[in-house]
Scaffold this motif. Structure first.
Motif, PDB file in Angstrom:
ATOM      1  N   ALA A  40       0.874  -1.188  -0.069  1.00  0.00           N
ATOM      2  CA  ALA A  40      -0.005   0.022   0.067  1.00  0.00           C
ATOM      3  C   ALA A  40       0.922   1.455   0.113  1.00  0.00           C
ATOM      4  O   ALA A  40       2.070   1.145   0.000  1.00  0.00           O
ATOM      5  N   ILE A  41       0.151   2.559   0.187  1.00  0.00           N
ATOM      6  CA  ILE A  41       0.814   3.609   0.083  1.00  0.00           C
ATOM      7  C   ILE A  41       1.937   4.024   1.106  1.00  0.00           C
ATOM      8  O   ILE A  41       1.852   3.773   2.076  1.00  0.00           O
ATOM      9  N   THR A  42       3.138   4.404   0.584  1.00  0.00           N
ATOM     10  CA  THR A  42       4.197   4.482   1.560  1.00  0.00           C
ATOM     11  C   THR A  42       4.327   6.043   1.886  1.00  0.00           C
ATOM     12  O   THR A  42       4.052   7.083   0.867  1.00  0.00           O
ATOM     13  N   ASP A  43       5.248   6.387   2.822  1.00  0.00           N
ATOM     14  CA  ASP A  43       5.851   7.775   3.174  1.00  0.00           C
ATOM     15  C   ASP A  43       7.049   7.695   2.327  1.00  0.00           C
ATOM     16  O   ASP A  43       8.103   7.404   2.624  1.00  0.00           O
ATOM     17  N   ARG A  44       6.907   8.800   1.403  1.00  0.00           N
ATOM     18  CA  ARG A  44       8.058   8.985   0.401  1.00  0.00           C
ATOM     19  C   ARG A  44       9.114   9.865   0.950  1.00  0.00           C
ATOM     20  O   ARG A  44      10.243  10.023   0.391  1.00  0.00           O
ATOM     21  N   SER A  45       8.919  10.489   2.158  1.00  0.00           N
ATOM     22  CA  SER A  45       9.920  11.119   2.933  1.00  0.00           C
ATOM     23  C   SER A  45      11.049  10.287   3.461  1.00  0.00           C
ATOM     24  O   SER A  45      12.090  10.695   3.736  1.00  0.00           O
ATOM     25  N   GLN A  46      10.660   8.938   3.616  1.00  0.00           N
ATOM     26  CA  GLN A  46      11.493   8.025   4.295  1.00  0.00           C
ATOM     27  C   GLN A  46      12.257   7.121   2.978  1.00  0.00           C
ATOM     28  O   GLN A  46      11.950   7.118   2.168  1.00  0.00           O
ATOM     29  N   VAL A  47      13.664   6.850   3.461  1.00  0.00           N
ATOM     30  CA  VAL A  47      14.449   6.227   2.617  1.00  0.00           C
ATOM     31  C   VAL A  47      14.831   4.751   3.154  1.00  0.00           C
ATOM     32  O   VAL A  47      15.181   4.532   4.350  1.00  0.00           O
ATOM     33  N   ASP A  48      14.998   3.757   2.224  1.00  0.00           N
ATOM     34  CA  ASP A  48      15.227   2.579   2.292  1.00  0.00           C
ATOM     35  C   ASP A  48      16.876   2.457   2.602  1.00  0.00           C
ATOM     36  O   ASP A  48      17.588   2.972   1.737  1.00  0.00           O
ATOM     37  N   THR A  49      17.431   1.912   3.785  1.00  0.00           N
ATOM     38  CA  THR A  49      18.688   1.687   3.943  1.00  0.00           C
ATOM     39  C   THR A  49      19.074   0.288   3.459  1.00  0.00           C
ATOM     40  O   THR A  49      20.490   0.019   3.585  1.00  0.00           O
ATOM     41  N   GLY A  50      18.194  -0.566   3.235  1.00  0.00           N
ATOM     42  CA  GLY A  50      18.523  -1.949   2.969  1.00  0.00           C
ATOM     43  C   GLY A  50      18.935  -2.936   4.056  1.00  0.00           C
ATOM     44  O   GLY A  50      19.283  -4.089   3.967  1.00  0.00           O
ATOM     45  N   ARG A  51      18.645  -2.492   5.367  1.00  0.00           N
ATOM     46  CA  ARG A  51      18.651  -3.157   6.454  1.00  0.00           C
ATOM     47  C   ARG A  51      17.245  -3.762   6.798  1.00  0.00           C
ATOM     48  O   ARG A  51      16.448  -3.170   7.322  1.00  0.00           O
ATOM     49  N   LEU A  52      17.216  -5.181   6.659  1.00  0.00           N
ATOM     50  CA  LEU A  52      15.979  -5.971   7.076  1.00  0.00           C
ATOM     51  C   LEU A  52      15.685  -5.885   8.821  1.00  0.00           C
ATOM     52  O   LEU A  52      16.794  -5.996   9.226  1.00  0.00           O
ATOM     53  N   GLY A  57      14.843   2.379   9.388  1.00  0.00           N
ATOM     54  CA  GLY A  57      15.589   2.408   8.245  1.00  0.00           C
ATOM     55  C   GLY A  57      14.823   1.970   6.824  1.00  0.00           C
ATOM     56  O   GLY A  57      15.671   1.492   5.846  1.00  0.00           O
ATOM     57  N   GLN A  58      13.779   1.937   6.829  1.00  0.00           N
ATOM     58  CA  GLN A  58      12.842   1.606   5.671  1.00  0.00           C
ATOM     59  C   GLN A  58      11.731   2.811   5.224  1.00  0.00           C
ATOM     60  O   GLN A  58      11.390   3.482   6.328  1.00  0.00           O
ATOM     61  N   ARG A  59      11.463   2.468   4.006  1.00  0.00           N
ATOM     62  CA  ARG A  59      10.125   3.442   3.644  1.00  0.00           C
ATOM     63  C   ARG A  59       9.047   2.669   4.143  1.00  0.00           C
ATOM     64  O   ARG A  59       8.565   1.627   3.747  1.00  0.00           O
ATOM     65  N   GLU A 112      11.502 -14.836  -0.404  1.00  0.00           N
ATOM     66  CA  GLU A 112      11.110 -15.145  -1.886  1.00  0.00           C
ATOM     67  C   GLU A 112      10.301 -13.842  -2.563  1.00  0.00           C
ATOM     68  O   GLU A 112      10.485 -13.971  -3.813  1.00  0.00           O
ATOM     69  N   LEU A 113       9.923 -13.107  -1.615  1.00  0.00           N
ATOM     70  CA  LEU A 113       9.251 -11.900  -2.084  1.00  0.00           C
ATOM     71  C   LEU A 113       9.880 -10.371  -1.804  1.00  0.00           C
ATOM     72  O   LEU A 113       9.451  -9.531  -2.035  1.00  0.00           O
ATOM     73  N   VAL A 114      11.287 -10.579  -1.452  1.00  0.00           N
ATOM     74  CA  VAL A 114      12.185  -9.494  -0.974  1.00  0.00           C
ATOM     75  C   VAL A 114      12.206  -8.440  -1.834  1.00  0.00           C
ATOM     76  O   VAL A 114      12.222  -8.743  -3.258  1.00  0.00           O
ATOM     77  N   ALA A 115      12.120  -7.148  -1.633  1.00  0.00           N
ATOM     78  CA  ALA A 115      12.538  -6.104  -2.574  1.00  0.00           C
ATOM     79  C   ALA A 115      14.016  -5.943  -2.903  1.00  0.00           C
ATOM     80  O   ALA A 115      14.745  -6.626  -2.245  1.00  0.00           O
ATOM     81  N   ASP A 116      14.210  -5.363  -3.972  1.00  0.00           N
ATOM     82  CA  ASP A 116      15.420  -5.643  -5.012  1.00  0.00           C
ATOM     83  C   ASP A 116      16.491  -4.775  -4.005  1.00  0.00           C
ATOM     84  O   ASP A 116      17.638  -5.146  -3.930  1.00  0.00           O
ATOM     85  N   ASP A 117      15.873  -3.692  -3.143  1.00  0.00           N
ATOM     86  CA  ASP A 117      17.005  -2.841  -2.512  1.00  0.00           C
ATOM     87  C   ASP A 117      17.632  -3.752  -0.914  1.00  0.00           C
ATOM     88  O   ASP A 117      18.314  -3.067  -0.421  1.00  0.00           O
ATOM     89  N   TYR A 118      16.917  -4.857  -0.981  1.00  0.00           N
ATOM     90  CA  TYR A 118      17.156  -5.767   0.297  1.00  0.00           C
ATOM     91  C   TYR A 118      17.860  -6.994   0.169  1.00  0.00           C
ATOM     92  O   TYR A 118      17.861  -7.909   1.008  1.00  0.00           O
ATOM     93  N   THR A 119      18.554  -7.054  -1.153  1.00  0.00           N
ATOM     94  CA  THR A 119      19.157  -8.422  -1.455  1.00  0.00           C
ATOM     95  C   THR A 119      20.297  -8.115  -2.329  1.00  0.00           C
ATOM     96  O   THR A 119      20.388  -6.949  -2.913  1.00  0.00           O
ATOM     97  N   THR A 120      21.363  -9.002  -2.071  1.00  0.00           N
ATOM     98  CA  THR A 120      22.372  -8.703  -3.152  1.00  0.00           C
ATOM     99  C   THR A 120      22.125  -9.428  -4.450  1.00  0.00           C
ATOM    100  O   THR A 120      23.183  -9.376  -5.216  1.00  0.00           O
ATOM    101  N   ASP A 121      21.288 -10.490  -4.495  1.00  0.00           N
ATOM    102  CA  ASP A 121      21.037 -11.127  -5.668  1.00  0.00           C
ATOM    103  C   ASP A 121      19.852 -10.728  -6.162  1.00  0.00           C
ATOM    104  O   ASP A 121      18.756 -11.470  -6.145  1.00  0.00           O
ATOM    105  N   VAL A 122      19.726  -9.637  -7.034  1.00  0.00           N
ATOM    106  CA  VAL A 122      18.509  -9.346  -7.657  1.00  0.00           C
ATOM    107  C   VAL A 122      17.848 -10.316  -8.578  1.00  0.00           C
ATOM    108  O   VAL A 122      16.793 -10.310  -8.659  1.00  0.00           O
TER     109      VAL A 122
END
Length: 197
Positions: A40-52, A57-59, A112-122
């Motif tokens: 659903a709709i996210t807060d675009r002022s927040q930035v993803d850090t890649g830390r699960l 540290g996530q949007r 299996e459904l992880v975001a591309d920003d949160y994996t080293t194997d896109v």
């Protein structure tokens, strides 16, 4: 090895077909499909850090996103569309959306459904999402997978999708045929709300 989004495969299929009639409601009531929902709709002022595991540290979902997820869950319930199992990326915006959609039921959180920003194997993330979309749900139900635009587009169309093609809260309807997902249509969030009104 992480790859840049722009280096993924070029266009394979045309723009996603949009649901234009309410026929999808009757079709989904019978089950047998996979719905890949973008969170659903996210807060675009927040930035993803890649830390699960690090919510700060996530949007995350905005207040509008929380309301959207709840409204879509209620709409699907009013439409009597069976959703089971419900699986989610481990990124909080997806988990929070999936939990709203589950309406108190179980949610399977999976890499299996992880975001591309949160994996080293896109490429691996795209391949695993495609496998998940090719897995048939239990008889009489539809699987709901809650994930991210930058996985869905390459897995189904071989390219990134524009925000307008697959906005936050949209559903990609997929037929899992012999383990291979066949794209059917995109169901926009406002179409779900209108159908349930």
């Amino acid at each position: 090895m992480r790859i840049a989004r722009r280096s993924l495969p070029a266009l394979v299929l045309a723009a996603p077909a949009l649901a234009t009639t309410r026929g999808w409601v009757t079709t989904l009531r019978a089950g047998g499909f996979v719905l890949y929902m973008r969170h659903a709709i996210t807060d675009r002022s927040q930035v993803d850090t890649g830390r699960l595991g690090d919510r700060a540290g996530q949007r995350n979902l905005s207040a509008a996103g929380v309301a959207q997820a709840r409204a879509l869950a209620e709409a699907m319930a009013r439409l009597a569309i069976p959703l089971r199992p419900i699986r989610s990326s481990p990124v909080f915006r997806a988990v929070d959306t999936a939990q709203a959609m589950a309406r108190g039921g179980p949610v399977d959180v999976t890499m299996e459904l992880v975001a591309d920003d949160y994996t080293t194997d896109v490429p691996g993330a795209i391949a695993s999402a495609r496998r998940a979309m090719g897995t048939s749900p239990p008889a009489g139900s539809n699987a709901l997978l809650v994930g991210h635009i930058h996985v869905f587009g390459p897995a189904i169309f071989g390219r990134m999708l524009a925000q307008a093609e697959f906005p936050e809260g949209a559903f990609g309807m997929v037929a899992p045929e012999a383990g291979t997902p066949r794209f059917v249509q995109v169901i926009m969030p406002d179409a779900v709300m209108a159908a349930a009104a």
